[in-house]
Design an enzyme around this catalytic site. Structure first.
Site, mmCIF file in Angstrom:
data_model
loop_
_atom_site.group_PDB
_atom_site.id
_atom_site.type_symbol
_atom_site.label_atom_id
_atom_site.label_comp_id
_atom_site.label_asym_id
_atom_site.label_seq_id
_atom_site.Cartn_x
_atom_site.Cartn_y
_atom_site.Cartn_z
ATOM 1 C CG HIS A 129 33.628 68.518 53.850
ATOM 2 N ND1 HIS A 129 32.688 67.414 54.171
ATOM 3 C CD2 HIS A 129 33.334 69.188 54.875
ATOM 4 C CE1 HIS A 129 32.024 67.540 55.302
ATOM 5 N NE2 HIS A 129 32.744 68.840 55.913
ATOM 6 C CB ALA A 136 46.711 83.782 69.729
ATOM 7 C CB THR A 170 47.305 74.965 55.541
ATOM 8 O OG1 THR A 170 48.533 76.078 55.052
ATOM 9 C CG2 THR A 170 46.135 76.034 55.971
ATOM 10 C CE LYS A 171 51.702 75.164 51.826
ATOM 11 N NZ LYS A 171 52.594 75.829 50.750
#
Length: 207
Positions: free
Chosen positions: A129, A176, A181-182
């Site tokens: 978003h 786990a 994010t990269k």
């Protein structure tokens, strides 16, 4: 051999709940698919391709509200897993496992290689978003959609979250609960929030 089924050719199958008997009796479903459970839900008008010797288990939901979903041979969708295209596409290779209660979205495109294991409660989201405008509700600011790529022979552990724009190399293992994010290089073992590389599988093989 692929068998193609385009749902928008038969409106009566849109928003129609399909159970095991439908697959066994209806000649539209001629691909070699073993439906182990009941209450398989299909919605939308996108294109669906399913490879041979694939299995769909109880309460799986597939929203074909995009371009296409392609599942390779020997795909297994476990109990209550959820797939939604959201206007995009999902392409998955052979020998794929999607664990219970896991979610795959297709907004910006999702590509998954061969021999990939995705455990339970995993979410893969190729979208974000926008939120830069303070005087506009986040829900109306739109989205960015870059896409996600997951290579061959990858194991994704329980509860992992994979965010938009990420590329995961061949042979990776993601622990786990990690939040990716990269992008991750091939054969990396990664854990944490955000996920960080702690070692490489190829190093262990060379010892």
């Amino acid at each position: 051999m692929w068998v193609k089924y385009i749902k928008n050719k038969l409106n009566k199958f849109i928003d129609y709940r399909i159970d095991k008997r439908d697959f066994e009796s209806n000649k539209l479903f001629k691909f070699k698919l073993l439906v182990q459970g009941n209450n398989i839900h299909y919605y939308g008008s996108g294109e669906l391709q399913i490879g041979d010797k694939s299995i769909i288990y109880d309460n799986v939901t597939i929203h074909l509200d995009g371009r296409h979903l392609i599942l390779g041979n020997n795909s297994y969708l476990d109990t209550a897993s959820y797939i939604r295209l959201y206007g995009g596409e999902i392409e998955v290779g052979n020998n794929f496992y999607l664990g219970p209660f896991s979610v795959l979205y297709g907004h910006g495109g999702l590509k998954i290689g061969d021999n990939v294991l995705i455990a339970s409660h995993v979410t893969v989201i190729p979208a974000n978003h926008k939120f830069s405008e303070l005087d506009t509700p986040i829900r109306t600011q739109g989205e960015t959609t870059i896409g996600i790529e997951i290579g061959n022979d990858v194991w994704i552990g329980t509860g992992v979250k994979i965010l938009d724009g990420v590329k995961i190399g061949d042979g990776c293992v993601i622990g786990a609960g990690s939040v990716v994010t990269k992008s991750l290089p091939s054969y990396a073992v990664s854990v944490g929030c955000p996920a960080k590389v702690i070692k490489f599988r190829k190093n262990e093989l060379n010892k």
